[in-house]
Design an enzyme around this catalytic site. Sequence first.
Site, mmCIF file in Angstrom:
data_model
loop_
_atom_site.group_PDB
_atom_site.id
_atom_site.type_symbol
_atom_site.label_atom_id
_atom_site.label_comp_id
_atom_site.label_asym_id
_atom_site.label_seq_id
_atom_site.Cartn_x
_atom_site.Cartn_y
_atom_site.Cartn_z
ATOM 1 N N LYS A 1 50.689 34.847 45.313
ATOM 2 C CA LYS A 1 51.346 35.908 46.090
ATOM 3 C C LYS A 1 52.187 36.832 45.195
ATOM 4 O O LYS A 1 52.342 38.011 45.493
ATOM 5 C CB LYS A 1 52.210 35.285 47.194
ATOM 6 C CG LYS A 1 51.393 34.539 48.259
ATOM 7 C CD LYS A 1 50.425 35.458 48.965
ATOM 8 C CE LYS A 1 49.649 34.789 50.079
ATOM 9 N NZ LYS A 1 48.692 35.701 50.726
ATOM 10 N N TYR B 1 50.461 28.742 45.455
ATOM 11 C CA TYR B 1 50.563 29.774 46.502
ATOM 12 C C TYR B 1 51.515 30.884 46.052
ATOM 13 O O TYR B 1 51.192 32.081 46.146
ATOM 14 C CB TYR B 1 51.055 29.117 47.791
ATOM 15 C CG TYR B 1 51.127 30.044 48.985
ATOM 16 C CD1 TYR B 1 49.983 30.389 49.691
ATOM 17 C CD2 TYR B 1 52.349 30.564 49.417
ATOM 18 C CE1 TYR B 1 50.048 31.235 50.792
ATOM 19 C CE2 TYR B 1 52.425 31.398 50.509
ATOM 20 C CZ TYR B 1 51.282 31.733 51.199
ATOM 21 O OH TYR B 1 51.346 32.574 52.291
HETATM 22 P P1 NAP Z 1 45.839 31.508 59.185
HETATM 23 O O1 NAP Z 1 46.337 31.489 60.575
HETATM 24 O O2 NAP Z 1 45.598 30.232 58.471
HETATM 25 O O3 NAP Z 1 44.487 32.405 59.162
HETATM 26 C C1 NAP Z 1 43.826 32.609 57.951
HETATM 27 C C2 NAP Z 1 42.717 33.606 58.157
HETATM 28 O O4 NAP Z 1 42.103 33.872 56.881
HETATM 29 C C3 NAP Z 1 41.605 33.091 59.061
HETATM 30 O O5 NAP Z 1 41.064 34.178 59.775
HETATM 31 C C4 NAP Z 1 40.573 32.542 58.062
HETATM 32 O O6 NAP Z 1 39.239 32.545 58.556
HETATM 33 C C5 NAP Z 1 40.712 33.579 56.965
HETATM 34 N N1 NAP Z 1 40.272 33.129 55.637
HETATM 35 C C6 NAP Z 1 40.733 32.096 54.890
HETATM 36 N N2 NAP Z 1 40.093 32.051 53.711
HETATM 37 C C7 NAP Z 1 39.198 33.066 53.725
HETATM 38 C C8 NAP Z 1 38.236 33.554 52.809
HETATM 39 N N3 NAP Z 1 38.062 32.967 51.605
HETATM 40 N N4 NAP Z 1 37.476 34.611 53.151
HETATM 41 C C9 NAP Z 1 37.650 35.223 54.347
HETATM 42 N N5 NAP Z 1 38.537 34.827 55.266
HETATM 43 C C10 NAP Z 1 39.304 33.753 54.947
HETATM 44 O O7 NAP Z 1 46.819 32.341 58.217
HETATM 45 P P2 NAP Z 1 48.007 33.350 58.584
HETATM 46 O O8 NAP Z 1 49.241 32.572 58.715
HETATM 47 O O9 NAP Z 1 47.592 34.289 59.631
HETATM 48 O O10 NAP Z 1 48.125 34.122 57.179
HETATM 49 C C11 NAP Z 1 47.488 35.371 56.934
HETATM 50 C C12 NAP Z 1 47.975 35.877 55.587
HETATM 51 O O11 NAP Z 1 49.380 36.009 55.612
HETATM 52 C C13 NAP Z 1 47.659 34.937 54.422
HETATM 53 O O12 NAP Z 1 47.356 35.683 53.277
HETATM 54 C C14 NAP Z 1 48.957 34.186 54.232
HETATM 55 O O13 NAP Z 1 49.093 33.687 52.929
HETATM 56 C C15 NAP Z 1 49.955 35.284 54.539
HETATM 57 N N6 NAP Z 1 51.277 34.787 54.931
HETATM 58 C C16 NAP Z 1 51.434 33.986 56.015
HETATM 59 C C17 NAP Z 1 52.712 33.531 56.337
HETATM 60 C C18 NAP Z 1 52.968 32.662 57.536
HETATM 61 O O14 NAP Z 1 54.107 32.212 57.679
HETATM 62 N N7 NAP Z 1 52.011 32.390 58.380
HETATM 63 C C19 NAP Z 1 53.791 33.905 55.544
HETATM 64 C C20 NAP Z 1 53.591 34.722 54.455
HETATM 65 C C21 NAP Z 1 52.328 35.173 54.148
HETATM 66 P P3 NAP Z 1 38.655 31.264 59.397
HETATM 67 O O15 NAP Z 1 39.367 31.269 60.732
HETATM 68 O O16 NAP Z 1 37.203 31.544 59.513
HETATM 69 O O17 NAP Z 1 39.009 30.061 58.584
#
Ligand code: NAP
Length: 248
Positions: free
Chosen positions: A160, A156
Amino acid sequence: MKLLENKVALITGASRGIGEAIAVKFAENGANVAFTYLSSDEKAKALEDKLSALGIKAKAYKCDAGDYAATEQLANDVVKEFGGIDICVNNAGISKDNLLLRLTPDQWDDVMQANLKSVYNLTRQVIRPMMKARSGSIINMSSVVGVEGNGGQSSYAASKAGIIGFTKSIAQEMGSRNIRCNAIAPGFIETDMTHYLKDGGAEKWFEKIPLARFGKPEEIAGVALFLASDLSSYVSGQVINACGGMST
Ligand code: NAP
């Protein structure tokens, strides 16, 4: 006049979490919103309805961001339907955390494809309509883990960190075309992805965060709105940490 009036935004992975909050924030600020998801059909339909009720044009596309051919089709469809793409948020991402000794090649490949190849895929597709319009803003979702690393999250973190190098390179490559490219590095944000952290007691994490709490998806959406709009018209090639002060 709203900040994103008459702009077209394409957001990947917006059926849940941070992507969903960005879609709502952009729509509230006047943007027409095309967004993608992978498997959450019902949530995507519900979001499409919610965005449309705000009086803008909205459409959900089922598209694997890691699949190059699928993203090519997606970009063509969005340009046809919406007339262009002004803003692209590469938000879709997954985590498959494991200590390196247990991290399988398949797990490594899955994370790289969903998190890093997806950013290459979509960026390559959207720069054509952006070059034509001589303007564009690309926003890539990195992570504080990509800036600092984290034991147990090497795949991961590598994906990133890769996004940061890619973002800075595209900013340099596309600046003369008036296309900006920036990254956001969120800390711990309350979504499905971080739900498991609460199981062991959230308080122990708060010790590492000066603001002493997890962030909310809406707080990342605010940063995305800044980067998408003309408020940041002289900002490109930057990584904005949004982590409650955890990384300084
Ligand atoms: P999340 O709640 O797990 O949601 C992930 C989203 O991405 C969902 O809409 C999922 O669709 C979609 N997705 C996953 N794989 C995909 C693919 N191959 N093609 C198209 N859509 C895809 O994640 P989140 O926490 O909101 O994170 C969003 C972004 O922020 C990510 O890049 C994550 O790495 C980054 N981030 C998150 C955090 C955190 O603390 N949450 C921190 C730093 C960075 P489905 O619903 O259809 O599965």
